[in-house]
Design an enzyme around this catalytic site. Structure first.
Site, PDB file in Angstrom:
ATOM      1  N   GLU A 101       0.885  -1.170   0.000  1.00  0.00           N
ATOM      2  CA  GLU A 101       0.000   0.000   0.000  1.00  0.00           C
ATOM      3  C   GLU A 101       0.920   1.216   0.000  1.00  0.00           C
ATOM      4  OE1 GLU A 101      -3.294  -0.013  -0.140  1.00  0.00           O
ATOM      5  OE2 GLU A 101      -3.666  -2.150   0.101  1.00  0.00           O
ATOM      6  N   CYS A 110      -2.202   9.426   2.373  1.00  0.00           N
ATOM      7  CA  CYS A 110      -1.753   8.806   1.116  1.00  0.00           C
ATOM      8  C   CYS A 110      -2.660   9.171  -0.039  1.00  0.00           C
ATOM      9  CB  CYS A 110      -1.686   7.298   1.279  1.00  0.00           C
ATOM     10  SG  CYS A 110      -3.233   6.576   1.835  1.00  0.00           S
TER      11      CYS A 110
HETATM   12  P1  NAD Z   1       7.466   5.477   7.604  1.00  0.00           P
HETATM   13  O1  NAD Z   1       8.724   6.265   7.467  1.00  0.00           O
HETATM   14  O2  NAD Z   1       6.778   5.401   8.899  1.00  0.00           O
HETATM   15  O3  NAD Z   1       7.776   4.030   7.070  1.00  0.00           O
HETATM   16  C1  NAD Z   1       6.787   3.044   7.016  1.00  0.00           C
HETATM   17  C2  NAD Z   1       7.293   1.812   7.718  1.00  0.00           C
HETATM   18  O4  NAD Z   1       8.385   1.299   6.994  1.00  0.00           O
HETATM   19  C3  NAD Z   1       7.758   2.074   9.142  1.00  0.00           C
HETATM   20  O5  NAD Z   1       7.239   1.075   9.993  1.00  0.00           O
HETATM   21  C4  NAD Z   1       9.265   2.028   9.020  1.00  0.00           C
HETATM   22  O6  NAD Z   1       9.903   1.560  10.195  1.00  0.00           O
HETATM   23  C5  NAD Z   1       9.465   1.064   7.883  1.00  0.00           C
HETATM   24  N1  NAD Z   1      10.700   1.285   7.162  1.00  0.00           N
HETATM   25  C6  NAD Z   1      11.282   2.478   6.866  1.00  0.00           C
HETATM   26  N2  NAD Z   1      12.423   2.281   6.185  1.00  0.00           N
HETATM   27  C7  NAD Z   1      12.553   0.947   6.027  1.00  0.00           C
HETATM   28  C8  NAD Z   1      13.529   0.101   5.403  1.00  0.00           C
HETATM   29  N3  NAD Z   1      14.607   0.621   4.790  1.00  0.00           N
HETATM   30  N4  NAD Z   1      13.350  -1.228   5.433  1.00  0.00           N
HETATM   31  C9  NAD Z   1      12.252  -1.758   6.038  1.00  0.00           C
HETATM   32  N5  NAD Z   1      11.307  -1.008   6.653  1.00  0.00           N
HETATM   33  C10 NAD Z   1      11.458   0.312   6.650  1.00  0.00           C
HETATM   34  O7  NAD Z   1       6.367   5.998   6.614  1.00  0.00           O
HETATM   35  P2  NAD Z   1       6.538   6.649   5.250  1.00  0.00           P
HETATM   36  O8  NAD Z   1       7.149   5.677   4.303  1.00  0.00           O
HETATM   37  O9  NAD Z   1       7.106   8.016   5.384  1.00  0.00           O
HETATM   38  O10 NAD Z   1       4.962   6.811   4.931  1.00  0.00           O
HETATM   39  C11 NAD Z   1       4.512   7.728   4.076  1.00  0.00           C
HETATM   40  C12 NAD Z   1       4.289   7.083   2.727  1.00  0.00           C
HETATM   41  O11 NAD Z   1       3.345   6.049   2.870  1.00  0.00           O
HETATM   42  C13 NAD Z   1       3.709   8.040   1.733  1.00  0.00           C
HETATM   43  O12 NAD Z   1       4.297   7.789   0.488  1.00  0.00           O
HETATM   44  C14 NAD Z   1       2.252   7.665   1.706  1.00  0.00           C
HETATM   45  O13 NAD Z   1       1.595   7.984   0.508  1.00  0.00           O
HETATM   46  C15 NAD Z   1       2.327   6.195   1.929  1.00  0.00           C
HETATM   47  N6  NAD Z   1       1.080   5.696   2.498  1.00  0.00           N
HETATM   48  C16 NAD Z   1       0.329   4.863   1.760  1.00  0.00           C
HETATM   49  C17 NAD Z   1      -0.871   4.423   2.259  1.00  0.00           C
HETATM   50  C18 NAD Z   1      -1.747   3.506   1.471  1.00  0.00           C
HETATM   51  O14 NAD Z   1      -2.701   2.997   2.039  1.00  0.00           O
HETATM   52  N7  NAD Z   1      -1.472   3.283   0.203  1.00  0.00           N
HETATM   53  C19 NAD Z   1      -1.283   4.816   3.527  1.00  0.00           C
HETATM   54  C20 NAD Z   1      -0.466   5.656   4.260  1.00  0.00           C
HETATM   55  C21 NAD Z   1       0.732   6.096   3.744  1.00  0.00           C
END
Ligand code: NAD
Length: 476
Positions: free
Chosen positions: A227, A261
């Site tokens: 997602e 998102c």
């Molecule tokens: P975040 O930085 O919290 O990361 C998400 C998760 O991934 C965390 O639990 C983090 O610990 C883990 N993570 C980070 N780097 C990692 C790595 N190198 N290896 C493994 N795990 C790792 O969140 P984010 O990525 O900043 O979230 C924002 C993004 O998520 C935006 O792009 C947003 O559009 C997307 N998003 C999508 C949805 C959806 O339903 N499609 C919902 C919410 C957010």
């Protein structure tokens, strides 16, 4: 000791590297292998437990989200706690029906017999959640995995630490801690989790990390649901109701300060309609803030941390467009004002990166056809919005583009009805959840054909005579 408990789990200075990730995964798998998670009653009890937790502990979750990112209680309730309690209660209500074998009609060539699709659990599921809706995006996939009879390990985001800590404290009190574990942790813990073998990985977050998750899953051929994010466009047709459109677009950027998102990332509109639309969005922002602005406004969420505030300040600093509303920010308060920017450069960072903040670029196009081209020249979006009173225009835009989901004349709302599967396409993700689609995502939809032995058609078996072949060619 519950498997999610660490002696120091209440301590904010907890040493996350001390978590025995492999040990927890092994114990949860042992529970799964024992068959404990399969009975419908077990699943219903866990879902009841999650609903009870959200009802009884809702104020604590809301307080944690307020501490993490200044989220107003009203938003925490509507997007996380209250929304989720209703969603999980609906899953609980339907789980027995969804888990039943689904009879299928057989073609003549498979007769006599009976055909079924039998949903069975996949095993141990891993859920990795982001920070922006920290309760919703962890517990909703978790509930779907439980409904399908899986054991689950879930890792909340370290960026919303108070909420993550509360989740690790409360979840094991309300559900079976031998089968369902919350592991707090940062990237190092996520990386260690991804080194383990799971039967499904459900990741919500950025597309870049989605690629890391997919690569790690490939090692064990583990199925993934991704997602992800990206830029979700909105097209405003000349026929649109501009008063309502402006309010709804402004709300899409106000909610969670645009850190959603499926927030409308940018707007495409013709010159004929542009200025009136901008006036309408501006008026809506003023109305939402009660004329008091957004800094220190309890109804407006903060940017999650300094890194993201600085990132947004960078987008505001260099875009080549005209700021017609807002534009201010304050790093000390992690605050960025709702901002409207007309016609930024298409190759600016503002128009290349997902904004994930309260900044709304408005791009002038000549026609809907140019808007379609603009959208189709870029990555496939998670959401595509169209505002039009003319239904044919909306249908034409839908027919000529692709997106994970579309909402006509509103934003974000298409993820509310549980019967509309939610997910992305291409760069914005793969797989679906919400309602039964979530149940199916975490199930192996096993095909079963039951054949009687009373009649055994010999024409299938060797020796392959000309007579048998003639008959088969006639019937197949
Ligand atoms: P975040 O930085 O919290 O990361 C998400 C998760 O991934 C965390 O639990 C983090 O610990 C883990 N993570 C980070 N780097 C990692 C790595 N190198 N290896 C493994 N795990 C790792 O969140 P984010 O990525 O900043 O979230 C924002 C993004 O998520 C935006 O792009 C947003 O559009 C997307 N998003 C999508 C949805 C959806 O339903 N499609 C919902 C919410 C957010």
């Amino acid at each position: 000791m519950a498997i999610t408990d660490r002696p120091d789990s209440q301590d904010s200075d907890v040493d996350l590297t001390a978590v025995d990730v492999a040990g927890i995964v092994a114990r949860v798998r042992e529970t799964y292998q024992s068959g404990r998670t399969r009975p419908i009653e077990w699943r219903e009890e866990q879902l009841d437990g999650l609903v009870r937790m959200l009802k009884l502990e809702g104020p604590r979750f809301e307080a944690a989200m307020a501490a993490d990112m200044g989220k107003p209680a009203m938003e925490s309730f509507t997007t996380d706690v209250g929304f989720l309690a209703a969603e999980i209660a609906a899953v609980r209500k339907h789980v027995a029906k969804w888990a039943k074998p689904r009879k299928v009609r057989l073609p003549m060539t498979a007769m006599p017999g009976k055909g079924y699709i039998v949903p069975e659990p996949l095993g141990v599921a891993l859920v990795i959640a982001p920070w922006n809706y920290p309760v919703n995006l962890l517990l909703l996939p978790m509930a779907a995995a439980i409904a399908a009879g899986n054991a689950v390990i879930a890792k909340p985001s370290e960026l919303t630490g108070e909420t993550a800590k509360l989740m690790a404290e409360l979840v094991p009190r309300y559900v079976d801690p031998e089968a369902i574990a919350v592991i707090e942790g940062d990237v190092a813990v996520a990386t260690e989790l991804l080194e383990q073998r799971f039967d499904h990985i459900f990741y919500t977050g950025s597309s870049d990390v989605g690629r890391i998750v997919a690569a790690a899953a490939a090692r064990f051929l583990t199925p993934v649901t991704l997602e992800l994010g990206g830029k979700s466009p909105a097209f405003v047709d000349d026929s649109a109701n501009l008063e309502v459109t402006g309010r709804r677009l402004a709300w899409g950027k106000w909610l969670n300060a645009g850190q959603t998102c499926v927030a409308p990332d940018y707007v495409l509109v013709t010159e004929q309609t542009r200025d009136a639309l901008v006036d309408s969005i501006r008026a809506a922002f003023d109305e939402f803030s009660g004329g008091k602005g957004t800094r220190g406004n309890p109804d407006f969420t903060s940017i999650v941390n300094e890194r993201h505030t600085t990132r947004l300040q960078g987008l505001l600093a260099d875009h080549g467009g005209t700021v017609v509303f807002g534009g201010g920010s304050d790093l000390d308060a992690n605050h960025v004002e709702p901002t409207i920017i007309v016609d930024p450069d298409a190759d600016s960072d503002l128009m290349r990166q997902e904004i994930f903040g309260p900044i709304l670029p408005v791009i002038t196009v000549e026609s809907m056809h140019e808007a379609v081209e603009f959208v189709n020249d870029r990555e496939k979006p998670l959401a595509l919005y169209v505002f039009a009173e003319d239904d044919e225009t909306a249908d034409e835009l839908i027919a000529n583009t692709t997106a994970g989901g579309t909402c006509v004349n509103h934003v974000i709302q298409h993820l509310v009805p549980a019967d509309l599967p939610f997910g992305g396409v291409g760069e914005s993700g793969t797989g679906r959840y919400h309602g039964q689609s979530g149940f199916d995502t975490f199930s192996n939809l096993r095909s079963v054909l039951k054949k009687p032995t009373k009649m055994d058609l010999k024409m299938l078996y060797p020796p392959y005579t000309a007579k048998k072949e003639k008959l088969l060619r006639r019937f197949m």
